[in-house]
Design an enzyme around this catalytic site. Structure first.
Site, PDB file in Angstrom:
ATOM      1  N   LEU A 125       0.818  -1.202   0.000  1.00 11.79           N
ATOM      2  CA  LEU A 125       0.000   0.000   0.000  1.00 11.79           C
ATOM      3  C   LEU A 125       0.858   1.261   0.000  1.00 11.79           C
ATOM      4  O   LEU A 125       0.713   2.131  -0.851  1.00 11.79           O
ATOM      5  CB  LEU A 125      -0.930  -0.003   1.214  1.00 11.79           C
ATOM      6  CG  LEU A 125      -1.717   1.277   1.506  1.00 11.79           C
ATOM      7  CD1 LEU A 125      -2.611   1.643   0.326  1.00 11.79           C
ATOM      8  CD2 LEU A 125      -2.553   1.116   2.771  1.00 11.79           C
ATOM      9  N   ASN A 129       4.978   9.061  -1.427  1.00  7.90           N
ATOM     10  CA  ASN A 129       4.164  10.225  -1.100  1.00  7.90           C
ATOM     11  C   ASN A 129       2.770   9.842  -0.606  1.00  7.90           C
ATOM     12  O   ASN A 129       1.845  10.658  -0.644  1.00  7.90           O
ATOM     13  CB  ASN A 129       4.050  11.146  -2.321  1.00  7.90           C
ATOM     14  CG  ASN A 129       5.389  11.764  -2.696  1.00  7.90           C
ATOM     15  OD1 ASN A 129       6.042  12.381  -1.862  1.00  7.90           O
ATOM     16  ND2 ASN A 129       5.803  11.566  -3.931  1.00  7.90           N
ATOM     17  N   ILE A 157       7.592  -2.221   2.568  1.00  6.39           N
ATOM     18  CA  ILE A 157       6.722  -3.388   2.464  1.00  6.39           C
ATOM     19  C   ILE A 157       7.308  -4.551   3.265  1.00  6.39           C
ATOM     20  O   ILE A 157       8.357  -5.097   2.895  1.00  6.39           O
ATOM     21  CB  ILE A 157       6.500  -3.794   0.992  1.00  6.39           C
ATOM     22  CG1 ILE A 157       6.009  -2.594   0.173  1.00  6.39           C
ATOM     23  CG2 ILE A 157       5.534  -4.980   0.915  1.00  6.39           C
ATOM     24  CD1 ILE A 157       4.746  -1.943   0.697  1.00  6.39           C
ATOM     25  N   GLN A 336      14.171   0.486  32.796  1.00  2.20           N
ATOM     26  CA  GLN A 336      14.532   1.310  33.942  1.00  2.20           C
ATOM     27  C   GLN A 336      14.793   0.456  35.182  1.00  2.20           C
ATOM     28  O   GLN A 336      15.726   0.701  35.947  1.00  2.20           O
ATOM     29  CB  GLN A 336      13.422   2.330  34.228  1.00  2.20           C
ATOM     30  CG  GLN A 336      13.798   3.400  35.226  1.00  2.20           C
ATOM     31  CD  GLN A 336      14.859   4.361  34.687  1.00  2.20           C
ATOM     32  OE1 GLN A 336      15.067   4.444  33.475  1.00  2.20           O
ATOM     33  NE2 GLN A 336      15.532   5.073  35.575  1.00  2.20           N
ATOM     34  N   GLY A 339      18.034  -1.237  34.791  1.00  2.00           N
ATOM     35  CA  GLY A 339      19.158  -0.299  34.776  1.00  2.00           C
ATOM     36  C   GLY A 339      20.117  -0.582  33.630  1.00  2.00           C
ATOM     37  O   GLY A 339      19.703  -0.785  32.490  1.00  2.00           O
ATOM     38  N   GLU A 363       1.129   0.129   9.973  1.00  3.12           N
ATOM     39  CA  GLU A 363      -0.301  -0.212   9.889  1.00  3.12           C
ATOM     40  C   GLU A 363      -1.182   0.953  10.322  1.00  3.12           C
ATOM     41  O   GLU A 363      -2.238   0.771  10.923  1.00  3.12           O
ATOM     42  CB  GLU A 363      -0.608  -1.485  10.681  1.00  3.12           C
ATOM     43  CG  GLU A 363       0.083  -2.694  10.080  1.00  3.12           C
ATOM     44  CD  GLU A 363      -0.630  -3.993  10.354  1.00  3.12           C
ATOM     45  OE1 GLU A 363      -1.863  -3.986  10.546  1.00  3.12           O
ATOM     46  OE2 GLU A 363       0.054  -5.026  10.358  1.00  3.12           O
ATOM     47  N   THR A 365      -0.262   5.106  11.565  1.00  4.47           N
ATOM     48  CA  THR A 365       0.352   5.710  12.746  1.00  4.47           C
ATOM     49  C   THR A 365      -0.681   5.878  13.860  1.00  4.47           C
ATOM     50  O   THR A 365      -1.898   5.861  13.617  1.00  4.47           O
ATOM     51  CB  THR A 365       0.934   7.093  12.418  1.00  4.47           C
ATOM     52  OG1 THR A 365      -0.150   7.974  12.052  1.00  4.47           O
ATOM     53  CG2 THR A 365       1.939   7.024  11.278  1.00  4.47           C
TER      54      THR A 365
END
Length: 387
Positions: A125, A129, A157, A336, A339, A363, A365
């Site tokens: 798809l 542009n 793709i 986190q 660490g 798929e 945004t």
């Protein structure tokens, strides 16, 4: 309301989980480092029917429906996002477009070998542009006797370098716009579709992403997918399914991050006792668990809606939006908690951190998902939103 899975689905989950732990997980690190798909893993998945999970048995599938497919993606998402991406693009958008709008002859010719894993699928798809603005595609298809000649290019793709069968969208009548002048086709690599630039990616490096080039690619008229001019509708329906199961894959990643964080907090000591005793760690883990359960409920309720034949565009967008954000947050928290170890390539959280980011982009945004969700909400009260 009964939230338990039927016995056959639990057996299926056990099968996929064992495959994930025994085959997929051990290969994930090497695939990431080599920046290539481990095709042996894909072949083994095909051998036990995992490349046709949602499709009816008469089309070579397992017949596990949308719930079974979400279970597959959740379990794969725990062990390797790249493998989940490869298989998800094959099933959820490549083969699914043919299942949703293909003729019986097209399903027998293409869906059966795709579901059996004899061929690999892709979905073309996006263009240079036409990303979020998918209706602005420029690839053209011109009728030439008993075929169409396609010219143009597609980018980013998934499975592009590997796919045998490619669902592709092209403009057939530029005067009619997206909702009347765009047609979907079933292409084959052997028709002359060329692989262009193969992308070098930050994450999901164990999947293949490329440009596809169409230069007078001749596709038989019998390979038109759905009605001529209504290909945009076919592709949008397909993306609804893809967004739901992407949510399932991110659920797996979010669960895995939670598991890693808990396991580490139990054994890592600081100031004389395990860090599990630290309130700051407890708060992070509690938030992780709560968000996992919220996402799980959304994903499997939406899968149930699909199987009941209910509209689910809004909920699919929510699965993709909430899922990608939940996975990213949970992996960030796990890093986190670990660490410096979380930042090291010797541990899987570093790879998970890189892999998770793409779910907020491909798929559709997350910004597009918010538009889709809001449009559906306003549609329910009689207001049509135009972009």
């Amino acid at each position: 309301m009964d939230f338990t899975f039927p016995r056959e689905m639990e057996k299926f989950r056990k099968l996929v989980r064992e495959f994930g732990e025994e085959v997929v997980r051990p290969a994930a690190k090497a695939a990431d480092e080599k920046h290539e798909v481990d095709m042996d893993v894909i072949r083994q998945a095909a051998a036990i029917g995992l490349l046709g999970v949602p499709f009816p048995q008469k089309y070579g599938g397992v017949g596990a429906g949308e719930t079974g497919y979400c279970i597959l993606m959740e379990e794969l998402g725990k062990v390797c996002t790249s493998t989940a991406t490869t298989i998800g693009a094959h099933i959820g958008i490549g083969a699914m477009s043919i299942y949703l709008d293909g003729t019986e002859a097209q399903k027998q010719k293409y869906l059966v070998p795709l579901a059996r894993g004899e061929k690999l699928g892709a979905f073309a798809l996006t263009e240079p542009n036409a990303g979020s603005d998918a209706a602005s595609i420029k690839t053209k298809a011109v009728r030439d006797g008993d075929a169409y000649l396609l010219n143009g290019s597609k980018i980013y793709i998934t499975n592009g370098p590997l796919a045998d069968v490619i669902s592709v969208l092209a403009v057939t009548d530029p005067t009619l716009g997206a909702h009347g002048g765009v047609t979907a086709f079933i292409g084959e690599k052997q028709f002359g579709i060329q692989v262009g630039t193969v992308e070098k990616k930050m994450g999901i490096r164990g999947s293949a992403t490329s440009e596809l080039i169409f230069e007078d690619v001749r596709i038989p008229a019998e390979n038109v997918l759905g009605p001529v001019g209504l290909g945009f509708i076919t592709f949008m329906k397909t993306l609804d399914t893809g967004r739901l199961t992407l949510g399932a894959a991110t659920l797996g990643g979010a669960e895995e991050a939670l598991r890693i964080a808990i396991d580490y907090a139990r054994v890592r000591e600081a100031f004389g006792k395990p860090i599990a005793h630290k309130q700051s760690i407890q708060f992070m883990i509690a938030d992780m668990a709560a968000e996992v359960e919220a996402l799980r409920s959304l994903v499997y309720r939406t899968a149930w809606m699909v199987e009941q034949g209910m509209p689910y565009t809004k909920e699919a967008g929510m699965c993709k939006l909430l899922g990608s954000q939940t996975a990213s947050r949970n992996i960030h928290r796990a890093l986190q908690i670990l660490g410096a170890l979380g930042y090291s390539r010797d541990f899987p959280v570093e790879r998970m951190f890189r892999d998770a980011r793409i779910a907020e982009i491909f798929e559709g945004t997350n910004e597009i998902q918010r538009i889709v969700i809001a449009s559906q909400l306003f549609k329910e009260v009689g207001i049509r939103i135009r972009p």
